[in-house]
Design a protein around this motif. Structure first.
Motif, PDB file in Angstrom:
ATOM      1  N   LEU A  20       0.900  -1.214  -0.015  1.00 49.51           N
ATOM      2  CA  LEU A  20       0.152   0.179   0.020  1.00 49.51           C
ATOM      3  C   LEU A  20       0.997   1.359  -0.228  1.00 49.51           C
ATOM      4  N   VAL A  21       2.029   1.326   0.866  1.00 49.37           N
ATOM      5  CA  VAL A  21       2.832   2.518   0.947  1.00 49.37           C
ATOM      6  C   VAL A  21       3.567   2.577  -0.542  1.00 49.37           C
ATOM      7  N   LYS A  22       3.919   1.283  -1.202  1.00 48.52           N
ATOM      8  CA  LYS A  22       4.440   1.796  -2.425  1.00 48.52           C
ATOM      9  C   LYS A  22       3.511   2.121  -3.370  1.00 48.52           C
ATOM     10  N   GLY A  23       2.276   1.633  -3.323  1.00 52.92           N
ATOM     11  CA  GLY A  23       1.164   2.160  -4.432  1.00 52.92           C
ATOM     12  C   GLY A  23       0.849   3.484  -4.086  1.00 52.92           C
ATOM     13  N   PHE A  24       0.921   3.990  -2.986  1.00 54.45           N
ATOM     14  CA  PHE A  24       0.376   5.379  -2.526  1.00 54.45           C
ATOM     15  C   PHE A  24       1.510   6.245  -3.243  1.00 54.45           C
ATOM     16  N   ARG A  25       2.770   5.618  -3.231  1.00 55.87           N
ATOM     17  CA  ARG A  25       4.001   6.430  -3.832  1.00 55.87           C
ATOM     18  C   ARG A  25       4.037   6.249  -5.128  1.00 55.87           C
ATOM     19  N   LEU A  66     -12.753   7.018  -2.668  1.00 55.31           N
ATOM     20  CA  LEU A  66     -12.085   7.125  -1.654  1.00 55.31           C
ATOM     21  C   LEU A  66     -11.465   8.541  -1.477  1.00 55.31           C
ATOM     22  N   THR A  67     -11.344   8.973  -2.502  1.00 58.99           N
ATOM     23  CA  THR A  67     -10.953  10.532  -2.620  1.00 58.99           C
ATOM     24  C   THR A  67     -11.928  11.569  -2.112  1.00 58.99           C
ATOM     25  N   LEU A 112      -4.234   7.622  -4.500  1.00 62.52           N
ATOM     26  CA  LEU A 112      -5.338   6.338  -3.977  1.00 62.52           C
ATOM     27  C   LEU A 112      -5.533   5.170  -4.998  1.00 62.52           C
ATOM     28  N   LYS A 113      -5.168   5.792  -6.332  1.00 56.33           N
ATOM     29  CA  LYS A 113      -5.427   4.824  -7.442  1.00 56.33           C
ATOM     30  C   LYS A 113      -4.239   3.845  -7.250  1.00 56.33           C
TER      31      LYS A 113
END
Length: 132
Positions: A20-25, A66-67, A112-113
């Motif tokens: 999730l952290v990698k995806g958020f970045r 989510l946004t 978020l995507k």
């Protein structure tokens, strides 16, 4: 059913939070190096660094919902607090919060995507199955 349970526990686990952290970045959930998105919201077919296939994702409207949820929950209390404490001019509040809403939405939407795609990858959903 027991055989399937034994089989799924023996295969390598994909950690959800690091993905999730990698995806958020906006990075590949597998390696954390390659770009997840190109242009603004289009997901790359595969990672340029590790070759992980990413076209399986089914993010659809999830990141937009989510946004909206996050922006609304952040700006609604801020609107109330600013009105109660400072009583600014209505046009000042309307313009200020409109700019804040648009800016925060544009900032959060691709992140978020990326997080939704990374979650699907970590949970092996929608074709991100056993072979990666």
């Amino acid at each position: 059913m027991t055989d399937q349970t034994i089989e799924t526990t023996s295969e390598d686990e994909r950690e959800t939070w690091p993905a999730l952290v990698k995806g958020f970045r906006c990075k590949c959930p597998n390696c954390g190096e390659g770009k997840l998105l190109h242009s603004y919201l289009k997901v790359n077919d595969s990672c340029s660094n590790c070759g992980q296939q990413l076209f399986h994702h089914r993010a659809d409207d999830g990141p937009a919902y989510l946004t909206i949820l996050l922006v609304g929950h952040l700006l609604a209390p801020a609107l109330h607090v600013s009105y109660v404490h400072w009583r600014p001019d209505p046009w000042t509040m309307a313009i200020g919060f409109s700019v804040a809403c648009v800016a925060l939405s544009l900032y959060l939407l691709p992140r978020l995507k990326g997080a939704v795609v990374a979650y699907q990858w970590a949970r092996r959903m929608h074709g991100f199955g056993k072979t990666a």
